[in-house]
Design an enzyme around this catalytic site. Sequence first.
Site, PDB file in Angstrom:
ATOM      1  N   ASP A   1       0.820  -1.208   0.000  1.00  0.00           N
ATOM      2  CA  ASP A   1       0.000   0.000   0.000  1.00  0.00           C
ATOM      3  C   ASP A   1       0.852   1.254   0.000  1.00  0.00           C
ATOM      4  O   ASP A   1       1.984   1.258   0.492  1.00  0.00           O
ATOM      5  CB  ASP A   1      -0.958   0.012   1.192  1.00  0.00           C
ATOM      6  CG  ASP A   1      -0.253   0.001   2.544  1.00  0.00           C
ATOM      7  OD1 ASP A   1       0.736  -0.751   2.679  1.00  0.00           O
ATOM      8  OD2 ASP A   1      -0.692   0.730   3.464  1.00  0.00           O
TER       9      ASP A   1
ATOM     10  N   GLU B   1      -0.045  -1.452   5.651  1.00  0.00           N
ATOM     11  CA  GLU B   1       0.971  -1.043   6.622  1.00  0.00           C
ATOM     12  C   GLU B   1       0.746   0.389   7.059  1.00  0.00           C
ATOM     13  O   GLU B   1       0.888   0.734   8.232  1.00  0.00           O
ATOM     14  CB  GLU B   1       2.372  -1.199   6.009  1.00  0.00           C
ATOM     15  CG  GLU B   1       3.521  -0.982   6.985  1.00  0.00           C
ATOM     16  CD  GLU B   1       4.054   0.450   7.030  1.00  0.00           C
ATOM     17  OE1 GLU B   1       4.965   0.720   7.830  1.00  0.00           O
ATOM     18  OE2 GLU B   1       3.558   1.304   6.263  1.00  0.00           O
TER      19      GLU B   1
END
Length: 423
Positions: free
Chosen positions: A89, A184
Amino acid sequence: MLVKREELVTRFFKYAQVPSQSKPNGGLVVPSTESQWAMIRLLQEECETLGLVDLHVSDKAVLTGRLPAHVPDDFSGRVPAVGFCAHVDTVDVSLSPEVHPQVIHAYDGGDIVLNEAANIVMKRDEHPELAPYEGQDIIVSDGTSVLGADNKSAIANIMTALHTLVEDSSLYHGDIYVAFVPDEECGLFGSKSMDYTKFPVDFAYTIDSCELGEVVYETFNAGSGTVTIHGVSAHPMSAKGVLVNPTLVAVDFINMFNREETPECTEGKEGYIWCQGVQSNQSTAIVFLNIRDHDKLKYEAKKDLIEANVKQLQALYPRATITCELSDTYGNIADAITEDNKKAIDYVYEAMDRLGITPKTIAMRGGTDGSFISTQGILTPNYFTGALNFHSKYEFLPIDSFYKSYEMTLTLIRLIYEKALVR
């Protein structure tokens, strides 16, 4: 060298152009965005092509796999299994999820026009961190988004290293595990949802730090708190002695904390309690807190202080109903160091010495996936990507530093094998 440098950059451009922003949702749905699946599926295909085995994609979009050990026929020892973890991400900081990377060739030391049409300029006098990279090739965004080097430079690094090992039979190594995880940036929810039986390593690495030479094996202990205040509502015409305004109760609660122990007043290893926000109406107020400290005992003391302040608040406002929920987010990597596993950190410094890189050891005021993975008994230090200005439209990635990060990965793998030879 030139071929691998080109592959590294090509892979980064490919990955950076896949939109994969995460969205904070408290881990209610992982991954938090459907777009992260596109990165996982792409990497799954590439890992299959490279011959990785034990590939598994979980329902939380966590991809794990193993490159089998490659050792000489007469090798009789055991090479430690090593893992590499990167998150797919990119951060959501109210910029476009679409990334359009570009290369500034032989940076001339002046301003960088990121987007002429939109008049987005990275000014040299506002960004002195550009100075050391004069004359180098630099990757930047077009100014409408982050660059995404956090963490797609790490993905390109790992995938290029795996390709190198597969195509060069002279490079011996033990089992190499990979983990590509979502979310994350919004709470380490990908690594928290991993099935660690599919990541059976002796130690691991994240590649999620910034400029050339950065090494991180100390991070915050991190937690969050939610204090909910149910007041007593009343019409103003009959409010005297009846109304308990939850918003004002929340203000009193916030003022119980030391204003000098907040993010804007602390640095280095100084911890803090951060009131991140308040939601309130006539009947209810919710206070959201972040708790951080490198020292585990001080971290626990901060949680105790919050609970003590809640009790004091309840005593001040007995007709209100006040509840407190505290949770741990991640731990300090350093708390996972033992005599048996600290070699994982030693290897980082030895690899840098071989490559002529000056280490810049940082006690990170934040965390990485390794901060949670380390709490699972897998020491996971972190080293540099080469990029600067993470979470900004002015993020940039000097290609020379990027290549050094790739060399770090290969050198670590070779070191781990070599150390096994002499035992």
